[in-house]
Design an enzyme around this catalytic site. Structure first.
Site, PDB file in Angstrom:
ATOM      1  N   GLU A   1       0.824  -1.210   0.000  1.00  0.00           N
ATOM      2  CA  GLU A   1       0.000   0.000   0.000  1.00  0.00           C
ATOM      3  C   GLU A   1       0.862   1.265   0.000  1.00  0.00           C
ATOM      4  O   GLU A   1       0.553   2.240  -0.672  1.00  0.00           O
ATOM      5  CB  GLU A   1      -0.934  -0.002   1.218  1.00  0.00           C
TER       6      GLU A   1
ATOM      7  N   GLU B   1      -4.029  -9.504   3.544  1.00  0.00           N
ATOM      8  CA  GLU B   1      -4.838  -9.210   4.735  1.00  0.00           C
ATOM      9  C   GLU B   1      -6.002 -10.169   4.924  1.00  0.00           C
ATOM     10  O   GLU B   1      -6.401 -10.470   6.049  1.00  0.00           O
ATOM     11  CB  GLU B   1      -5.378  -7.770   4.676  1.00  0.00           C
TER      12      GLU B   1
HETATM   13  N1  COA Z   1       4.111  -8.515  11.602  1.00  0.00           N
HETATM   14  C1  COA Z   1       4.949  -8.926  12.569  1.00  0.00           C
HETATM   15  N2  COA Z   1       5.845  -9.888  12.378  1.00  0.00           N
HETATM   16  C2  COA Z   1       5.893 -10.449  11.171  1.00  0.00           C
HETATM   17  C3  COA Z   1       5.052 -10.074  10.123  1.00  0.00           C
HETATM   18  C4  COA Z   1       4.131  -9.052  10.375  1.00  0.00           C
HETATM   19  N3  COA Z   1       3.304  -8.602   9.424  1.00  0.00           N
HETATM   20  N4  COA Z   1       5.324 -10.818   9.054  1.00  0.00           N
HETATM   21  C5  COA Z   1       6.307 -11.631   9.418  1.00  0.00           C
HETATM   22  N5  COA Z   1       6.660 -11.410  10.689  1.00  0.00           N
HETATM   23  C6  COA Z   1       7.714 -12.080  11.457  1.00  0.00           C
HETATM   24  C7  COA Z   1       7.306 -13.474  11.840  1.00  0.00           C
HETATM   25  O1  COA Z   1       6.586 -13.482  13.049  1.00  0.00           O
HETATM   26  C8  COA Z   1       8.649 -14.141  11.969  1.00  0.00           C
HETATM   27  O2  COA Z   1       9.193 -13.737  13.185  1.00  0.00           O
HETATM   28  P1  COA Z   1       9.998 -14.761  14.085  1.00  0.00           P
HETATM   29  O3  COA Z   1      11.164 -15.183  13.261  1.00  0.00           O
HETATM   30  O4  COA Z   1      10.324 -14.005  15.296  1.00  0.00           O
HETATM   31  O5  COA Z   1       9.044 -15.874  14.338  1.00  0.00           O
HETATM   32  C9  COA Z   1       9.487 -13.476  10.879  1.00  0.00           C
HETATM   33  O6  COA Z   1       8.819 -12.241  10.605  1.00  0.00           O
HETATM   34  C10 COA Z   1       9.610 -14.257   9.607  1.00  0.00           C
HETATM   35  O7  COA Z   1       8.308 -14.622   9.186  1.00  0.00           O
HETATM   36  P2  COA Z   1       7.986 -16.079   8.653  1.00  0.00           P
HETATM   37  O8  COA Z   1       6.543 -16.142   8.397  1.00  0.00           O
HETATM   38  O9  COA Z   1       8.574 -17.055   9.587  1.00  0.00           O
HETATM   39  O10 COA Z   1       8.832 -16.075   7.308  1.00  0.00           O
HETATM   40  P3  COA Z   1       8.389 -16.464   5.843  1.00  0.00           P
HETATM   41  O11 COA Z   1       9.517 -16.032   4.977  1.00  0.00           O
HETATM   42  O12 COA Z   1       7.948 -17.869   5.807  1.00  0.00           O
HETATM   43  O13 COA Z   1       7.123 -15.596   5.499  1.00  0.00           O
HETATM   44  C11 COA Z   1       5.827 -13.591   5.216  1.00  0.00           C
HETATM   45  C12 COA Z   1       7.215 -14.215   5.461  1.00  0.00           C
HETATM   46  C13 COA Z   1       6.009 -12.097   5.286  1.00  0.00           C
HETATM   47  C14 COA Z   1       5.304 -14.003   3.843  1.00  0.00           C
HETATM   48  C15 COA Z   1       4.840 -14.100   6.272  1.00  0.00           C
HETATM   49  O14 COA Z   1       5.413 -13.899   7.537  1.00  0.00           O
HETATM   50  C16 COA Z   1       3.540 -13.381   6.236  1.00  0.00           C
HETATM   51  O15 COA Z   1       2.650 -13.781   5.522  1.00  0.00           O
HETATM   52  N6  COA Z   1       3.422 -12.331   7.058  1.00  0.00           N
HETATM   53  C17 COA Z   1       2.181 -11.622   7.211  1.00  0.00           C
HETATM   54  C18 COA Z   1       2.085 -10.620   6.122  1.00  0.00           C
HETATM   55  C19 COA Z   1       0.788  -9.916   6.239  1.00  0.00           C
HETATM   56  O16 COA Z   1      -0.253 -10.480   6.443  1.00  0.00           O
HETATM   57  N7  COA Z   1       0.877  -8.637   6.064  1.00  0.00           N
HETATM   58  C20 COA Z   1      -0.306  -7.872   6.027  1.00  0.00           C
HETATM   59  C21 COA Z   1      -0.585  -7.286   7.336  1.00  0.00           C
HETATM   60  S1  COA Z   1      -1.369  -5.771   6.948  1.00  0.00           S
END
Ligand code: COA
Length: 708
Positions: free
Chosen positions: A106, A126
């Site tokens: 965004e 989301e």
């Molecule tokens: N907020 C807080 N922490 C986040 C995060 C977020 N949006 N996205 C990832 N993290 C953290 C995870 O908790 C993890 O932390 P840790 O190592 O302390 O456990 C670390 O980042 C790595 O994430 P992980 O999911 O283990 O790695 P990945 O490479 O498999 O996947 C993403 C990365 C970003 C694809 C996945 O974490 C994800 O889908 N995140 C949410 C994204 C999201 O929904 N964003 C929209 C919110 S508006």
């Protein structure tokens, strides 16, 4: 925390570079949006600055809002910081490496230009958290790529590669840059090139895509039709549709106001709370208390699976799918060929369904090799035993592994019940032995329950967790006990299901209750697919070993009559030839009635609520016992296991999250009453009693000892 720690500011060749820095994925923590806005303001006010670059430190742009901050007050919203970027009078370029997700994308959409590296991943996930984009995404995305594609991206939450983003107009150019410094240099050069271009290309002001879409008389009905029905069942899905429609019919400000109102409603919904919790619980489960902070466990680069049965083949497929070469060992040529054929058939089905390409299938199959000698697996980094569940056979396998496997190889068992230490004792290296318990079908179900024996080393545990994670599984640790954590906590639920039948509930009623709760199918319909005979032998074994074992007469009798499920045309339901639709069968009611009469049980009717509570409370009580005995690290680990091992409805968070919504005190009271009514199997867990008396959340419980 000082906002400057999150957003570094520097000026290079007249270009202001704002670097967002919040490892590991630059999630938008409090202070980041403020830092970003301060940077934009500073650059706007500096006459020496002609253009601005926004980028992420490290390997990612921004993976979205910080999941932990939802439900809390945010002084500055993504809506505001994105608006500040778009409104800036100097051109802003987003330079994207790695993830630009949710609030990350965004912000990028609010920039005037977007450049990305080939490894960039773009998306608005989301919906997976029960939300919609809340930073103007539902309004800018349709203006940039058209309403239909925007809705598809919002409802699916899928990620696009940089090349896909380029083709769809989401990014302006893909650059060849490896690492922060290289991308920064390219971004500064790009920003310099566009510094003088006016008017600024603001996505919020674009009208061409909207005009093209709305010129079709079928719009907006066509938009609604394009949305998958299952997405529109969710509140977030319906709200997404309303916002995208508004993007096409209202002003930017009106659309953003609607988005804000609907986002706020979703943020406070039970569904989103549960989904956000599930996200955190599954990541928390991967954490090993006591593991060295800077540990970098070695990956498994080659694996072996012993036994080519259903589980063994599934595990081999899971390795091959994740790019790890795997050898499958069987003692007889026929059994090996049967297993390899099962593997080939599974891949062929995927190709037929269109979920895998032929070359990808060939590549995966090329990673799988059948062998018949232990010597042929000696050099593998890990071996998973998936042979018949008998202690003496397992011991023999482990003794053999001890003789042949290279030093340091992980010696793992997929056993679902046998004590890890008994297998460890058959080797001279008990520290290297652990459980890697997969759930059927192992190539589909996402749970890998890592079982820690009393002598399993931390290094083994860490490497096994990494192996599971690299296979795309959600890993959680269990101590060694009968059934470990996942199956042990689920067994009481299955028992109560069967006993309620004797007391007068009907399979179709129970199935209906569980589907209404959120399971895709009821437990009896599922059992007809998996086969009633699967657990039959296990029950016989348990009954033989334990004189107090409460026999489950109804399923036993069905199996004795040859009603093993769909494969025999009848089980809990009746099936027409060539059709998988379950039909209620009066014969089942007769059998249940007969069993009840023989046991002297007077049948009665059950309310839907009692059916749900009787099953799940039994499991909650058992989960508390597991924690009490120190066989799991955390209450939330049980949830991660239920979500990924048994398909527990994700929008309910997990067993313990759901239990907290009912309340520990209510559950304890009911469990105590059932203890009086039904006897020892309902004895309340001391830990449940404690939480009921003192307050607190079951999902936040910690195991009372290190699992082992
Ligand atoms: N907020 C807080 N922490 C986040 C995060 C977020 N949006 N996205 C990832 N993290 C953290 C995870 O908790 C993890 O932390 P840790 O190592 O302390 O456990 C670390 O980042 C790595 O994430 P992980 O999911 O283990 O790695 P990945 O490479 O498999 O996947 C993403 C990365 C970003 C694809 C996945 O974490 C994800 O889908 N995140 C949410 C994204 C999201 O929904 N964003 C929209 C919110 S508006």
């Amino acid at each position: 925390m000082d906002q400057r720690e999150f957003a570094r500011y520097e000026v290079v060749d007249g270009v202001a570079v704002i670097t967002l820095d919040n490892p590991p994925v630059n999630a938008l923590a409090p202070g980041m949006r403020e830092g970003l806005m301060a940077g934009v303001e500073r650059a706007a006010a500096d006459a020496a600055v002609t253009a601005i670059v926004v980028m992420g430190a490290g390997a990612h742009f921004v993976a979205g809002a910080d999941v932990r901050q939802f439900g809390k007050v945010r002084p500055v919203s993504t809506r505001a910081s994105a608006a500040a970027l778009e409104a800036c009078a100097k051109p802003v370029t987003a330079a994207i490496d790695g993830y630009a997700l949710g609030g990350g994308l965004e912000h990028a959409l609010a920039c005037h230009y977007r450049i990305a590296t080939a490894r960039a991943r773009l998306g608005v996930p989301e919906i997976k958290l029960g939300l919609i984009p809340g930073g103007g995404g539902t309004q800018r995305l349709p203006r940039l790529v058209g309403p239909e594609l925007a809705l598809d991206l919002i409802l699916s939450g899928r990620q696009l590669t940089a090349a896909q983003g380029l083709a769809l107009g989401l990014v302006d150019t893909v650059v060849d840059a490896d690492g922060y410094e290289a991308l920064r240099a390219q971004a500064i050069a790009y920003a310099g090139q566009v510094a003088a271009v006016r008017p600024l290309p603001r996505v919020g002001e674009r009208t061409d895509r909207i005009a093209a879409a709305t010129s079709d008389p079928a719009f907006p009905a066509s938009l609604r039709k394009a949305a998958p029905a299952k997405s529109l069942k969710l509140l977030a899905g319906r709200h997404a549709l309303a916002c995208v429609e508004a993007a096409a019919t209202a002003t930017l400000d009106e659309g953003i106001a609607l988005e804000q109102a609907l986002f706020n409603e979703l943020e406070n919904s039970d569904e989103s709370r549960a989904l956000r919790y599930a996200f955190s619980a599954e990541r928390e489960a991967a954490k090993l208390p006591g593991a060295p902070v800077d540990a970098r466990p070695d990956p498994v680069r080659s694996a072996a699976v012993i036994g080519a049965g259903t589980m063994g083949s599934g595990i081999a497929i899971a390795f091959a799918d994740s790019g790890v070469p795997v050898r499958v060992l069987e003692s007889s040529a026929e059994a090996l060929e049967r297993g390899l054929q099962r593997i080939r058939d599974t891949y062929a089905t995927r190709v037929k369904r269109g979920s895998l390409s032929q070359p990808a299938m060939d590549e995966c199959l090329g990673r799988i090799r059948g062998v018949m000698q232990y010597e042929d697996i000696a050099d593998c980094d890990a071996v998973i035993e998936a042979v018949f569940e008998r202690v003496d056979i397992k011991q023999e396998v482990f003794a053999r592994l001890d003789q042949v496997m290279k030093p340091g190889a992980l010696l793992l068992t997929n056993s679902s019940a046998i004590d890890i230490d008994v297998m460890a004792a058959a080797t001279g290296r008990p520290g290297d032995v652990a459980g890697a318990h997969f759930f059927a079908p192992a190539n589909v179900m996402k749970l890998c329950e890592v079982v820690r024996g009393p002598r399993t080393s931390m290094d083994t545990l860490m490497r096994t967790m990494k192996m599971g994670r690299d296979m795309g599984k959600t890993c959680a640790v269990a101590g060694s006990c009968d059934g470990f954590v996942a199956n042990r906590s689920r067994t009481p639920m299955m028992t109560e299901l069967m006993l309620m039948l004797e007391e007068g509930a009907r399979p179709e009623q129970i199935d209906r209750v569980m589907v209404a709760f959120g399971y895709p199918m009821g437990p009896f319909a599922v059992n007809d697919i998996s086969g009633l005979d699967v657990s039959y032998e296990g029950r016989k074994r348990r009954a033989a070993a334990n004189p107090d074992y409460r026999k489950l007469h109804v399923p036993d009798r069905l199996v004795d009559m040859g009603r093993k499920g769909q494969k025999t045309g009848a089980g809990w339901y009746r099936y027409e030839r060539g059709d998988r639709t379950p039909h209620v069968d009066p014969a089942v009611e007769d059998i249940i009635g007969t069993v009840a009469r023989e046991l002297g049980i007077t049948q009665r009717s059950f309310s839907d609520e009692e059916i749900l509570q009787r099953q799940l409370f039994a499991s909650v009580n058992e989960a508390c016992r597991i924690l009490e005995e120190g066989k799991a690290y955390r209450g939330s680990d049980v949830d991660a296991m239920w979500l990924h091992g048994f398909g527990f409805p994700r929008h309910r968070g997990g067993l313990m999250f759901w239990a907290d919504s009912v309340g520990a005190a209510t559950i304890y009271r009911q469990v105590s009453q059932w203890h009086e009514a039904y006897g020892p199997r309902w004895k309340p867990s001391a830990l449940l009693a404690k939480v009921a008396a003192e307050g607190g959340q079951l999902r936040e419980l910690r195991g009372q000892a290190e699992p082992a």
